[in-house]
Design a protein around this motif. Structure first.
Motif, PDB file in Angstrom:
ATOM      1  N   HIS A 171     -14.527  78.376  51.316  1.00  0.00           N
ATOM      2  CA  HIS A 171     -13.143  78.160  52.219  1.00  0.00           C
ATOM      3  C   HIS A 171     -13.438  78.095  53.620  1.00  0.00           C
ATOM      4  N   MET A 172     -14.161  78.541  53.713  1.00  0.00           N
ATOM      5  CA  MET A 172     -14.747  78.473  55.711  1.00  0.00           C
ATOM      6  C   MET A 172     -14.377  76.750  55.520  1.00  0.00           C
ATOM      7  N   ASP A 173     -15.207  76.224  55.318  1.00  0.00           N
ATOM      8  CA  ASP A 173     -15.003  74.465  55.225  1.00  0.00           C
ATOM      9  C   ASP A 173     -13.938  74.256  54.747  1.00  0.00           C
ATOM     10  N   GLY A 174     -13.117  74.541  54.760  1.00  0.00           N
ATOM     11  CA  GLY A 174     -11.703  74.295  54.731  1.00  0.00           C
ATOM     12  C   GLY A 174     -10.953  74.794  55.801  1.00  0.00           C
ATOM     13  N   PHE A 175     -11.654  75.969  56.243  1.00  0.00           N
ATOM     14  CA  PHE A 175     -11.045  76.478  58.247  1.00  0.00           C
ATOM     15  C   PHE A 175     -11.825  74.787  59.451  1.00  0.00           C
ATOM     16  N   LEU A 176     -12.966  74.737  59.169  1.00  0.00           N
ATOM     17  CA  LEU A 176     -13.508  73.728  59.509  1.00  0.00           C
ATOM     18  C   LEU A 176     -12.619  72.195  59.683  1.00  0.00           C
ATOM     19  N   ASP A 177     -12.738  71.865  58.610  1.00  0.00           N
ATOM     20  CA  ASP A 177     -12.020  70.801  58.440  1.00  0.00           C
ATOM     21  C   ASP A 177     -10.710  70.436  58.882  1.00  0.00           C
ATOM     22  N   THR A 178     -10.004  71.481  58.572  1.00  0.00           N
ATOM     23  CA  THR A 178      -8.801  72.037  58.989  1.00  0.00           C
ATOM     24  C   THR A 178      -8.613  72.015  60.842  1.00  0.00           C
ATOM     25  N   ILE A 179      -9.170  72.693  61.085  1.00  0.00           N
ATOM     26  CA  ILE A 179      -9.245  73.396  62.627  1.00  0.00           C
ATOM     27  C   ILE A 179     -10.318  71.860  62.894  1.00  0.00           C
ATOM     28  N   ASP A 180     -10.409  70.533  62.139  1.00  0.00           N
ATOM     29  CA  ASP A 180     -10.712  69.321  63.509  1.00  0.00           C
ATOM     30  C   ASP A 180      -9.260  68.339  63.169  1.00  0.00           C
TER      31      ASP A 180
ATOM     32  N   LYS B 242      -3.276  60.439  59.713  1.00  0.00           N
ATOM     33  CA  LYS B 242      -4.920  59.885  60.946  1.00  0.00           C
ATOM     34  C   LYS B 242      -5.161  61.733  60.165  1.00  0.00           C
ATOM     35  N   LYS B 243      -5.092  62.745  60.469  1.00  0.00           N
ATOM     36  CA  LYS B 243      -4.908  64.403  60.098  1.00  0.00           C
ATOM     37  C   LYS B 243      -5.548  64.356  58.798  1.00  0.00           C
ATOM     38  N   LEU B 244      -4.779  63.688  58.007  1.00  0.00           N
ATOM     39  CA  LEU B 244      -5.303  64.001  55.955  1.00  0.00           C
ATOM     40  C   LEU B 244      -5.933  63.256  56.053  1.00  0.00           C
ATOM     41  N   GLU B 245      -6.959  62.195  57.084  1.00  0.00           N
ATOM     42  CA  GLU B 245      -8.072  61.225  56.713  1.00  0.00           C
ATOM     43  C   GLU B 245      -9.181  61.968  56.740  1.00  0.00           C
ATOM     44  N   ILE B 246      -9.189  63.305  58.462  1.00  0.00           N
ATOM     45  CA  ILE B 246      -9.857  63.653  59.037  1.00  0.00           C
ATOM     46  C   ILE B 246      -9.984  64.737  58.301  1.00  0.00           C
ATOM     47  N   LEU B 247      -9.411  65.205  57.970  1.00  0.00           N
ATOM     48  CA  LEU B 247      -9.968  66.321  56.095  1.00  0.00           C
ATOM     49  C   LEU B 247     -10.332  65.940  55.136  1.00  0.00           C
ATOM     50  N   LYS B 248     -10.578  64.959  54.613  1.00  0.00           N
ATOM     51  CA  LYS B 248     -11.359  64.306  53.954  1.00  0.00           C
ATOM     52  C   LYS B 248     -12.618  63.544  54.469  1.00  0.00           C
ATOM     53  N   ASP B 249     -13.233  63.444  55.881  1.00  0.00           N
ATOM     54  CA  ASP B 249     -13.954  63.303  56.451  1.00  0.00           C
ATOM     55  C   ASP B 249     -15.111  64.339  55.795  1.00  0.00           C
ATOM     56  N   SER B 250     -16.965  64.465  55.525  1.00  0.00           N
ATOM     57  CA  SER B 250     -17.297  64.671  55.596  1.00  0.00           C
ATOM     58  C   SER B 250     -17.765  65.110  57.071  1.00  0.00           C
ATOM     59  N   HIS B 251     -18.032  64.262  58.060  1.00  0.00           N
ATOM     60  CA  HIS B 251     -18.426  64.504  59.130  1.00  0.00           C
ATOM     61  C   HIS B 251     -18.121  65.608  59.702  1.00  0.00           C
ATOM     62  N   THR B 252     -18.941  66.444  60.372  1.00  0.00           N
ATOM     63  CA  THR B 252     -18.387  67.539  61.687  1.00  0.00           C
ATOM     64  C   THR B 252     -18.163  67.871  62.743  1.00  0.00           C
ATOM     65  N   GLY B 253     -16.578  67.846  63.441  1.00  0.00           N
ATOM     66  CA  GLY B 253     -16.366  67.728  64.470  1.00  0.00           C
ATOM     67  C   GLY B 253     -16.493  68.602  65.431  1.00  0.00           C
TER      68      GLY B 253
END
Length: 251
Positions: A78-87, A97-108
């Motif tokens: 769930h923390m992984d989802g939190f961080l991806d969504t924040i990015d 583009k936001k949906l693409e960022i959600l799938k991106d494995s890189h951390t911003g």
């Protein structure tokens, strides 16, 4: 039923369970068992709290343990989802583009910043918490997962694919909603029975976050994804904890 129970724990926790069948036919009731993981987390948190008092651990050490325990039990899903969504939200890009960022494995950078802010906030909430508040907090893990489960089988899926869609599409939605509402009634009623002020504040905070989650996810993403559901769960637990602490200090 047993297979759905095993799938829920295999997917949303790091608790060892026997191998389960991941076929769509066996996923009908996975969300019915999702709040039980919260029951395990709440139980372990309460036991850790009592043991730390018994052996006189420093309050900061106890708070750190209670902050880390949910992440360790869930494996950080769930923390992984939190961080991806924040990015994604911090990008201020188009919905696609936001949906693409959600799938991106890189951390911003924003994920790292707000991840740190989240953990510090949790540390503050757990520090100096009293036993009556601890009992309410233990049940909050069940309540938050009840809300999250309802969103999975009710809200629109932003992509129509992915793991969340797999669980949602394969679910027996009517029965699942009824079961999840029962979890909410039992856990929410339990929190209020333990402490009308703190329990009521926690339930109110959770429900307000739920409606905000629905509004925000539809506005920004056109629905929810697994990452967005994780974002909500982490925020829900944080604000329910904050509501408990504030209610306890004011009354």
């Amino acid at each position: 039923m047993i297979n759905s129970f095993l799938l829920a724990f295999a997917m949303y926790s790091r608790i060892p369970v026997p191998r389960a069948d991941w076929s769509k036919e066996k996923m009908k009731y996975v969300m019915c068992f999702f709040p039980l993981i919260g029951l395990v987390i709440g139980g372990l948190a309460y036991v850790f709290f009592q043991l730390s008092r018994f052996v006189c651990l420093p309050e900061l050490f106890r708070a750190a343990g209670l902050t880390l325990l949910p992440i360790l039990v869930t494996g950080g899903i769930h923390m992984d989802g939190f961080l991806d969504t924040i990015d994604a939200l911090s990008s201020h890009q188009t919905r696609e583009k936001k949906l693409e960022i959600l799938k991106d494995s890189h951390t911003g950078a924003f994920a790292i910043i707000f991840g740190g802010v989240y953990l510090v906030a949790c540390l503050g909430i757990w520090s100096g918490i009293l036993e009556e508040a601890m009992e309410v907090m233990a049940l909050s893990f069940v309540f938050s997962r009840g809300l999250s489960g309802i969103s999975v089988v009710t809200f629109q899926n932003a992509r129509g694919s992915g793991m969340l869609a797999t669980f949602s599409d394969g679910a027996e939605k009517h029965i699942t909603r009824v079961v999840l509402v029962l979890y909410l009634i039992l856990s929410g009623g339990g929190m209020i029975a333990l402490s009308p002020m703190m329990g009521g504040a926690a339930v109110g905070a959770g429900l307000l976050l739920f409606f905000y989650y629905r509004y925000k996810s539809y506005k920004e993403f056109g629905g929810i994804t697994g990452d967005v559901a994780g974002w909500f769960l982490e925020l829900c637990e944080l604000f329910m904890g904050l509501a408990v602490v504030l209610a306890g200090s004011l009354w």
